[in-house]
Motif scaffolding. Structure first.
Motif, short mmCIF file in Angstrom:
data_model
loop_
_atom_site.label_atom_id
_atom_site.label_comp_id
_atom_site.label_asym_id
_atom_site.label_seq_id
_atom_site.Cartn_x
_atom_site.Cartn_y
_atom_site.Cartn_z
N ASP A 40 0.83 -1.21 0.00
CA ASP A 40 0.00 0.00 0.00
C ASP A 40 0.87 1.26 0.00
O ASP A 40 0.45 2.32 -0.49
N TYR A 41 2.08 1.15 0.58
CA TYR A 41 3.00 2.30 0.58
C TYR A 41 3.75 2.38 -0.74
O TYR A 41 4.05 3.47 -1.23
N LEU A 42 4.06 1.18 -1.32
CA LEU A 42 4.79 1.17 -2.59
C LEU A 42 3.92 1.67 -3.72
O LEU A 42 4.39 2.34 -4.65
N GLN A 43 2.64 1.30 -3.68
CA GLN A 43 1.72 1.74 -4.73
C GLN A 43 0.49 2.35 -4.08
O GLN A 43 -0.57 1.72 -4.02
N PRO A 44 0.61 3.57 -3.59
CA PRO A 44 -0.55 4.18 -2.92
C PRO A 44 -1.75 4.25 -3.86
O PRO A 44 -1.61 4.45 -5.06
N ASP A 81 -2.75 12.50 -0.94
CA ASP A 81 -1.77 13.12 -0.05
C ASP A 81 -0.56 13.52 -0.91
O ASP A 81 0.04 12.67 -1.59
N GLU A 82 -0.23 14.82 -0.89
CA GLU A 82 0.79 15.38 -1.79
C GLU A 82 2.13 14.61 -1.73
O GLU A 82 2.78 14.42 -2.74
N LYS A 83 2.51 14.12 -0.51
CA LYS A 83 3.83 13.50 -0.43
C LYS A 83 3.85 12.14 -1.17
O LYS A 83 4.84 11.80 -1.82
N TYR A 84 2.75 11.40 -1.13
CA TYR A 84 2.69 10.13 -1.87
C TYR A 84 2.54 10.40 -3.36
O TYR A 84 3.08 9.69 -4.19
N LEU A 85 1.78 11.45 -3.68
CA LEU A 85 1.59 11.80 -5.09
C LEU A 85 2.94 12.17 -5.70
O LEU A 85 3.29 11.72 -6.79
N GLN A 86 3.71 12.97 -4.96
CA GLN A 86 5.00 13.41 -5.49
C GLN A 86 5.92 12.20 -5.77
O GLN A 86 6.50 12.10 -6.85
N ASN A 87 5.99 11.27 -4.83
CA ASN A 87 6.82 10.07 -5.04
C ASN A 87 6.37 9.30 -6.26
O ASN A 87 7.18 8.84 -7.06
N VAL A 129 1.10 9.49 -16.59
CA VAL A 129 1.70 10.71 -16.02
C VAL A 129 0.64 11.81 -15.98
O VAL A 129 0.47 12.50 -14.97
N LYS A 130 -0.11 11.93 -17.08
CA LYS A 130 -1.13 12.98 -17.16
C LYS A 130 -2.20 12.78 -16.08
O LYS A 130 -2.63 13.73 -15.42
N ARG A 131 -2.60 11.51 -15.91
CA ARG A 131 -3.65 11.21 -14.92
C ARG A 131 -3.18 11.55 -13.51
O ARG A 131 -3.91 12.12 -12.70
N LEU A 132 -1.91 11.23 -13.22
CA LEU A 132 -1.39 11.50 -11.88
C LEU A 132 -1.30 12.99 -11.60
O LEU A 132 -1.66 13.46 -10.52
N LYS A 161 5.94 21.29 -11.01
CA LYS A 161 6.06 21.62 -9.59
C LYS A 161 6.50 20.37 -8.78
O LYS A 161 7.38 20.45 -7.92
N LEU A 162 5.88 19.21 -9.11
CA LEU A 162 6.15 18.01 -8.31
C LEU A 162 7.56 17.46 -8.51
O LEU A 162 8.12 16.86 -7.60
N ILE A 163 8.13 17.66 -9.71
CA ILE A 163 9.44 17.06 -9.95
C ILE A 163 10.59 18.06 -9.74
O ILE A 163 11.76 17.66 -9.76
N ALA A 164 10.24 19.32 -9.52
CA ALA A 164 11.28 20.35 -9.38
C ALA A 164 12.26 19.97 -8.27
O ALA A 164 11.86 19.66 -7.14
#
Ligand code: SAM
Length: 372
Positions: A85-89, A252-258, A334-337, A346-349
């Motif tokens: 669940d953490y590897l693939q939120p 959750d932004e931190k899981y989305l960013q990863n 990528v687009k969906r995420l 912003k997320l990959i900066a």
């Protein structure tokens, strides 16, 4: 019915799948039909039903309540998130909470649910608690759907070894008429409709006996109460929370960013690989022109289309290969995420190596072929 036949028959009444699984499946089917976001299971015992429901993707909030804390604790660890669940939120959020308390008491943590399940619960309630139960569930919690299952006492003659009740802790077992009369009166009082069904079919020719487990599905007739009405309800907490798990979610932004970083690097790596293979092909035979033959490979075909249609070609300069972010963003996952190109940037900066103008993922290929 002939007595001998009945005695012989009682030996073979066996349900497949077992009755408890049919009850859980009934609830799962109901969840598939109505897609509730918030589900509470009252009398959740060892949390087996809650565990099954956590896989229903529409559910974002799951709560269990039981008067027996030890019973809930037996398997409550199964409600915790797993490493995967953490590897693939998941894209949905999910919170699971367990409360210790009685269905005879009101607690604000039980407000706002869409579906409330009471599977094989009411027959365990003392008379005084059974009297309070409708007001707590239908009056106070007031979800849009309530499911109540309970044994049908008329079926007991077909069950081997059942003397008075099916379980020593049962305070009563109702016939179909008794259950339906209680349910219809409850529905009338609290402005719900109710439909009767069940699981555990009676044998052919004995349909009048009814299902082994009788079920009432109650639907609230009036619209959802607004925030203001909810806040008028008593707020004093009486239940004890014994478990809470918040699942990792892409909300959750931190899981989305990863997830975005992983997907961007993965996509860029594949594009780079295709780009370099093609380059090698042409350097072996400089006369050859790029072909537009379908490659039987979705990724390569999709990439080819992007490059031709939108001029989003990867390129090399010295020891560097550049994969335009616009090309990476055009890939559906990528687009969906990310939703928007700006969000991707912003997320990959600062997390992915980019060209100096920030428009492309950059790879240094200087040592790439050293092992060949
Ligand atoms: N719903 C579960 C299922 O179908 O597998 C378990 C049903 S078990 C037969 C009944 C459960 O109701 C028990 O776990 C019991 O502790 C719980 N229970 C009994 N009285 C209760 C009450 N007043 N409030 C909450 N739970 C109660």
């Amino acid at each position: 019915m002939d007595k001998n036949f009945k005695e012989e028959f009682t030996q073979i009444v066996k349900f497949e799948p077992p009755l408890y699984k049919q009850r859980y499946q009934f609830v799962k089917d109901l969840v598939e039909k109505y897609k509730p976001k918030k589900v509470a299971d009252l009398g959740c015992a060892d949390c087996t039903l809650l565990w099954m429901l956590k896989f229903c993707s529409c559910i974002e909030v799951l709560a269990g309540l039981d008067i027996c804390e030890n019973k809930m604790q037996e398997k409550m660890h199964t409600l915790s998130p797993l490493p995967v669940d953490y590897l693939q939120p998941s894209e949905r959020s999910l919170t699971v909470t367990l409360h210790h308390g009685s269905v005879a008491h009101k607690d604000p943590c039980m407000l706002g649910f869409d579906l409330v399940t009471c599977i094989e619960l009411i027959e365990h309630l003392e008379e005084s608690d059974l009297k309070k139960f409708p007001e707590v569930v239908f009056g106070f919690m007031a979800p849009s759907i309530v499911v109540i299952s309970t044994p049908n006492s008329e079926f007991n003659t077909l069950l081997p070894g059942v003397k008075l009740y099916r379980h020593p802790d049962h305070k009563f077992e109702w016939s179909q008429a008794q259950f339906q009369s209680w349910a219809l009166e409850t529905a009338r009082c609290y402005d719900y409709s109710v439909e009767f069904t069940g699981v555990g079919h009676p044998p052919t020719g004995m349909e009048k006996i009814g299902f082994c487990t009788q079920i009432g599905v109650f639907l609230r007739k009036y619209p959802q109460a607004g925030e203001s009405v909810q806040s008028e309800k008593p707020t004093e907490a009486v239940y004890k929370t014994v478990f809470k798990a918040v699942y990792p979610s892409l909300k959750d932004e931190k899981y989305l960013q990863n997830a975005v970083i992983r997907e961007v690097i993965f996509t860029a790596e594949i594009i780079k690989h295709r780009f370099m293979s093609k380059r090698e092909e042409y350097s072996d035979d400089p006369e050859r022109k790029p072909t537009s033959q379908p490659s039987m490979d979705y990724f390569t075909d999709y990439l080819g289309k992007l490059v031709i249609e939108k001029n989003m070609e990867p390129f090399a300069s010295g020891n560097e290969v550049y994969i335009p972010l616009t090309t990476i963003f055009a890939f559906p996952k990528v687009k969906r995420l990310c939703g928007t190109f700006e969000k991707l940037c912003k997320l990959i900066a600062g997390k992915v190596t980019l060209s100096s103008d920030g428009s492309a993922v950059m790879f240094n290929i200087e040592h790439e072929n050293e092992e060949d």
